[in-house]
Scaffold this motif. Structure first.
Motif, PDB file in Angstrom:
ATOM      1  N   VAL B 137       0.879  -1.169   0.000  1.00 15.38           N
ATOM      2  CA  VAL B 137       0.000   0.000   0.000  1.00 15.38           C
ATOM      3  C   VAL B 137       0.914   1.216   0.000  1.00 15.38           C
ATOM      4  N   ILE B 138       0.761   2.064  -1.025  1.00  9.60           N
ATOM      5  CA  ILE B 138       1.742   3.137  -1.225  1.00  9.60           C
ATOM      6  C   ILE B 138       1.054   4.504  -1.330  1.00  9.60           C
ATOM      7  N   PRO B 139       1.489   5.464  -0.508  1.00  7.91           N
ATOM      8  CA  PRO B 139       0.985   6.832  -0.648  1.00  7.91           C
ATOM      9  C   PRO B 139       1.738   7.585  -1.741  1.00  7.91           C
ATOM     10  N   TRP B 140       1.176   7.557  -2.944  1.00  6.93           N
ATOM     11  CA  TRP B 140       1.813   8.221  -4.078  1.00  6.93           C
ATOM     12  C   TRP B 140       1.528   9.710  -4.052  1.00  6.93           C
ATOM     13  N   VAL B 141       2.367  10.488  -4.714  1.00  4.50           N
ATOM     14  CA  VAL B 141       2.071  11.887  -5.001  1.00  4.50           C
ATOM     15  C   VAL B 141       2.141  12.039  -6.512  1.00  4.50           C
ATOM     16  N   GLY B 142       1.095  12.662  -7.101  1.00  5.15           N
ATOM     17  CA  GLY B 142       1.121  12.815  -8.544  1.00  5.15           C
ATOM     18  C   GLY B 142      -0.038  13.630  -9.058  1.00  5.15           C
ATOM     19  N   VAL B 143      -0.208  13.550 -10.375  1.00  2.88           N
ATOM     20  CA  VAL B 143      -1.318  14.262 -11.019  1.00  2.88           C
ATOM     21  C   VAL B 143      -2.062  13.262 -11.900  1.00  2.88           C
ATOM     22  N   PRO B 144      -3.373  13.451 -12.074  1.00  2.16           N
ATOM     23  CA  PRO B 144      -4.101  12.508 -12.929  1.00  2.16           C
ATOM     24  C   PRO B 144      -3.554  12.554 -14.355  1.00  2.16           C
ATOM     25  N   LEU B 145      -3.232  11.372 -14.895  1.00  2.19           N
ATOM     26  CA  LEU B 145      -2.636  11.319 -16.235  1.00  2.19           C
ATOM     27  C   LEU B 145      -3.558  11.960 -17.273  1.00  2.19           C
ATOM     28  N   GLY B 146      -4.877  11.705 -17.137  1.00  2.00           N
ATOM     29  CA  GLY B 146      -5.829  12.208 -18.131  1.00  2.00           C
ATOM     30  C   GLY B 146      -5.742  13.716 -18.309  1.00  2.00           C
ATOM     31  N   GLU B 147      -5.601  14.431 -17.192  1.00  2.00           N
ATOM     32  CA  GLU B 147      -5.531  15.900 -17.270  1.00  2.00           C
ATOM     33  C   GLU B 147      -4.280  16.344 -18.020  1.00  2.00           C
ATOM     34  N   VAL B 148      -3.187  15.620 -17.819  1.00  2.90           N
ATOM     35  CA  VAL B 148      -1.947  15.962 -18.525  1.00  2.90           C
ATOM     36  C   VAL B 148      -2.109  15.673 -20.017  1.00  2.90           C
ATOM     37  N   LEU B 149      -2.661  14.490 -20.338  1.00  2.00           N
ATOM     38  CA  LEU B 149      -2.771  14.092 -21.745  1.00  2.00           C
ATOM     39  C   LEU B 149      -3.659  15.044 -22.538  1.00  2.00           C
ATOM     40  N   LYS B 150      -4.717  15.560 -21.902  1.00  2.00           N
ATOM     41  CA  LYS B 150      -5.659  16.454 -22.600  1.00  2.00           C
ATOM     42  C   LYS B 150      -4.953  17.673 -23.191  1.00  2.00           C
ATOM     43  N   ARG B 151      -3.905  18.143 -22.507  1.00  2.00           N
ATOM     44  CA  ARG B 151      -3.201  19.341 -22.977  1.00  2.00           C
ATOM     45  C   ARG B 151      -2.602  19.148 -24.364  1.00  2.00           C
ATOM     46  N   PHE B 152      -2.342  17.882 -24.749  1.00  2.00           N
ATOM     47  CA  PHE B 152      -1.718  17.622 -26.046  1.00  2.00           C
ATOM     48  C   PHE B 152      -2.756  17.335 -27.118  1.00  2.00           C
ATOM     49  N   GLU B 153      -4.024  17.371 -26.713  1.00  3.55           N
ATOM     50  CA  GLU B 153      -5.164  17.251 -27.628  1.00  3.55           C
ATOM     51  C   GLU B 153      -5.083  16.025 -28.537  1.00  3.55           C
ATOM     52  N   PRO B 154      -5.228  14.848 -27.964  1.00  2.60           N
ATOM     53  CA  PRO B 154      -5.271  13.633 -28.798  1.00  2.60           C
ATOM     54  C   PRO B 154      -6.411  13.721 -29.810  1.00  2.60           C
ATOM     55  N   ASN B 155      -6.150  13.280 -31.052  1.00  2.00           N
ATOM     56  CA  ASN B 155      -7.181  13.368 -32.098  1.00  2.00           C
ATOM     57  C   ASN B 155      -8.031  12.098 -32.112  1.00  2.00           C
ATOM     58  N   SER B 156      -8.932  12.022 -33.087  1.00  3.64           N
ATOM     59  CA  SER B 156      -9.907  10.927 -33.091  1.00  3.64           C
ATOM     60  C   SER B 156      -9.256   9.584 -33.431  1.00  3.64           C
ATOM     61  N   LYS B 157      -8.048   9.622 -33.994  1.00  4.97           N
ATOM     62  CA  LYS B 157      -7.364   8.364 -34.325  1.00  4.97           C
ATOM     63  C   LYS B 157      -6.659   7.764 -33.104  1.00  4.97           C
ATOM     64  N   ALA B 158      -6.488   8.577 -32.076  1.00  2.84           N
ATOM     65  CA  ALA B 158      -5.766   8.106 -30.882  1.00  2.84           C
ATOM     66  C   ALA B 158      -6.649   7.118 -30.120  1.00  2.84           C
ATOM     67  N   LYS B 159      -6.238   5.853 -30.132  1.00  2.00           N
ATOM     68  CA  LYS B 159      -7.006   4.821 -29.419  1.00  2.00           C
ATOM     69  C   LYS B 159      -6.208   4.241 -28.245  1.00  2.00           C
ATOM     70  N   TYR B 160      -4.911   4.375 -28.344  1.00  5.81           N
ATOM     71  CA  TYR B 160      -4.027   3.819 -27.313  1.00  5.81           C
ATOM     72  C   TYR B 160      -2.941   4.828 -26.971  1.00  5.81           C
ATOM     73  N   VAL B 161      -2.315   4.604 -25.807  1.00  2.00           N
ATOM     74  CA  VAL B 161      -1.172   5.424 -25.429  1.00  2.00           C
ATOM     75  C   VAL B 161      -0.008   4.483 -25.128  1.00  2.00           C
ATOM     76  N   GLU B 162       1.152   4.840 -25.658  1.00  2.00           N
ATOM     77  CA  GLU B 162       2.355   4.024 -25.453  1.00  2.00           C
ATOM     78  C   GLU B 162       3.362   4.826 -24.638  1.00  2.00           C
ATOM     79  N   PHE B 163       3.973   4.164 -23.655  1.00  2.00           N
ATOM     80  CA  PHE B 163       4.934   4.837 -22.767  1.00  2.00           C
ATOM     81  C   PHE B 163       6.299   4.178 -22.928  1.00  2.00           C
TER      82      PHE B 163
END
Lengths: 219, 309
Positions: B137-163
């Protein structure tokens, strides 16, 4: 070397050395030095040493034949029994500590996971060998039958190595080292057997059999 | 069976990996002792808000969280990452740049600070379930990934994310060997990436991440097995097809793309029904989706989870 091996204190010293890994593991466990997952570390540590002792016991005969240190044969039974002891403690630690006597899971895992099945097979096959390790049992069985029975170790060794190999996640360095050592130890025996057969093909005077005082060699 | 192409140099010319690792360890530990001149280690994080995401179980002790790690970039033993961590700080951990690319309107290479600063840091106490049947059980500190990703405006073809994880054998001595196919690649479906539970973590226990935990920036997907939560991220790419992830390449029968925690679907070599919580003696029952079924089960409605493991 033979004189050293026959020294009064040599065998007790080897006995204590064989106990050292067990004591070391238990001590580290009690002192909280086995890391964040001490149960896994203990079970795996015992398994590693079971395999090592199996290889050590299998090394006695080739080493004796290669070096002429005949006194080594007096150590073979003890080393084999240590291998058996570490195997049994390894199994008990899995049953009693890791699984905490959860019998449905334990039996299910033995049946379902091939590496556990093979490990269990190795334990079961080792039992008659340990049971027939006393002088009385050797006499009762007779050297020839005893020797045939104890050839089971040539099956147990590969089972143990495969058991370890299959449970490793990615880095196969260790199991490959064990497999290499086992192949060398078993290969030695194959070569030795072939040589004997070759020598027999050329008729030569048979030396009188003189190996009924110590446990007869299964090789 | 092992079929390997022949390397250009003979085996005998290569320093044995263990020896080399030991040497690195010696240097790294030495550097840690000397301390001076080395870039600062992780420090406290300011302005961390609380969040409603917290499990009631006690958190795993910090020492266990930072010393029992699967991070093959540092070595395959779980104690390797903590021991080899100083090698990571052999170079300054920052500047750190994350390159966002692929199917989006605003691809960019963004400095770590610029990626995180626009968002409010929050603490989230999540369960972490490793595929090897242990958990924390880990107390992480971070930000929701979705909010970060939205800034880059994924288009309609974006179905997956690769890291993608950083490749740097100087920092990651484990990358000198071929244990895994570097770089480490992970992937999520876009809706998984945008889910409010999915976290881009930069710290734990109120402090910046240490190298062994994936400094300076990593993924945390609490309903999936730990290997999905890729560490030390340098690349994020929006794609039309799912990534072929590192563990899928290494053992396709054992590790799937989804890797949702599922007590009913065994790993081929062990049961996933129970887990050992680090610090506990008896095993616990593993929960469906690691206890986050209420939040995420709907993402997989109609899917056969035994096939899509």
């Amino acid at each position: 070397m033979n004189r050293l091996l026959r020294h009064r204190w040599a065998k007790p010293l080897v006995f204590v050395l064989c106990l050292a890994p067990l004591v070391w593991l238990i001590w580290r466990g009690a002192a909280g030095m086995l890391g964040a997952n001490p149960i896994e570390a203990l079970v795996r540590g015992l398994g590693d040493w079971a395999l090592r002792f199996l290889l050590i016991a299998l090394a006695v005969t080739p080493l004796r034949q290669a070096t002429g240190w005949s006194a080594l044969s007096a150590y073979r039974r003890m080393l084999g029994l240590f291998a058996f002891a570490y195997v049994v403690i390894h199994l008990l630690s899995w049953v009693g500590i890791d699984q905490f006597f959860d019998w449905p899971t334990i039996t299910g895992e033995i049946a379902k996971r091939l590496y556990i099945t093979l490990g269990m097979a190795a334990v079961v096959l080792l039992m008659p060998l340990a049971a027939t390790s006393t002088d009385a049992m050797i006499r009762r069985l007779g050297g020839r039958r005893w020797r045939v029975l104890h050839r089971l170790v040539y099956l147990i060794g590969p089972l143990a190595v495969i058991h370890h190999w299959m449970m490793v996640k990615k880095d196969l360095t260790q199991p490959m080292i064990h497999a290499g050592m086992l192949a060398a130890l078993l290969g030695w025996r194959v070569v030795a057997a072939l040589r004997i057969r070759h020598n027999r093909a050329v008729p030569s005077p048979e030396p009188p059999c003189a190996s009924s005082c110590s446990p007869p060699s299964p090789s | 069976m092992l079929l390997k192409s022949k390397p250009d140099i003979g085996e005998s010319e290569v320093t044995d990996k263990r020896l080399w690792l030991d040497r690195r360890r010696f240097l790294a530990v030495g550097a840690a002792f000397i301390g001076s001149g080395a870039p600062a280690l992780a420090g406290p994080l300011a302005n961390v808000g609380k969040s409603g995401w917290r499990v009631d179980d006690p958190s795993t002790p910090l020492n266990d969280v930072t010393h029992y790690n699967n991070f093959y970039e540092f070595g395959t033993d779980k104690s390797d990452p903590a021991q080899m961590a100083p090698s990571f700080f052999g170079k300054a951990p920052k500047p750190w740049t994350v390159t966002v690319s692929g199917e989006c309107a605003k691809p960019a290479a963004v400095a770590y600070e610029d990626l995180i600063r626009p968002h409010r840091l929050e603490e989230r106490i999540y369960r972490m379930r490793c595929v090897e049947a242990w958990s924390m059980v880990i107390p992480w500190v971070g930000v929701p990934l979705g909010e970060v990703l939205k800034r880059f405006e994924p288009n309609s073809k974006a179905k997956y994310v690769e890291f993608t994880t950083l490749v740097d054998p100087e920092r990651f001595p484990g990358q000198r060997g071929g244990t895994l196919d570097w770089p480490y690649i992970e992937g999520l479906r876009l809706d998984e990436a945008m889910h409010p539970l999915t976290l881009l973590a930069v710290g734990l226990y109120g402090e910046e991440l240490l190298p062994q935990n994936g400094a300076p920036i990593r993924l945390v997907v609490p309903w999936k097995y730990g290997f999905k939560s890729i560490k030390s991220i340098v690349g994020i790419r929006f794609t039309q097809t799912p990534a072929r992830t590192t563990w899928m390449k290494a053992a396709p029968r054992e590790y799937g793309f989804f890797a949702n925690v599922n007590p009913k679907v065994d790993h081929p070599r062990w049961s996933q029904a129970k887990e050992r919580r680090i610090g506990e003696f008896l095993k616990r029952e593993t929960l469906a989706f690691n206890g986050y079924a209420d939040q995420v089960a709907a993402l997989y409605s109609g899917m056969d989870l035994a096939v899509n493991f």
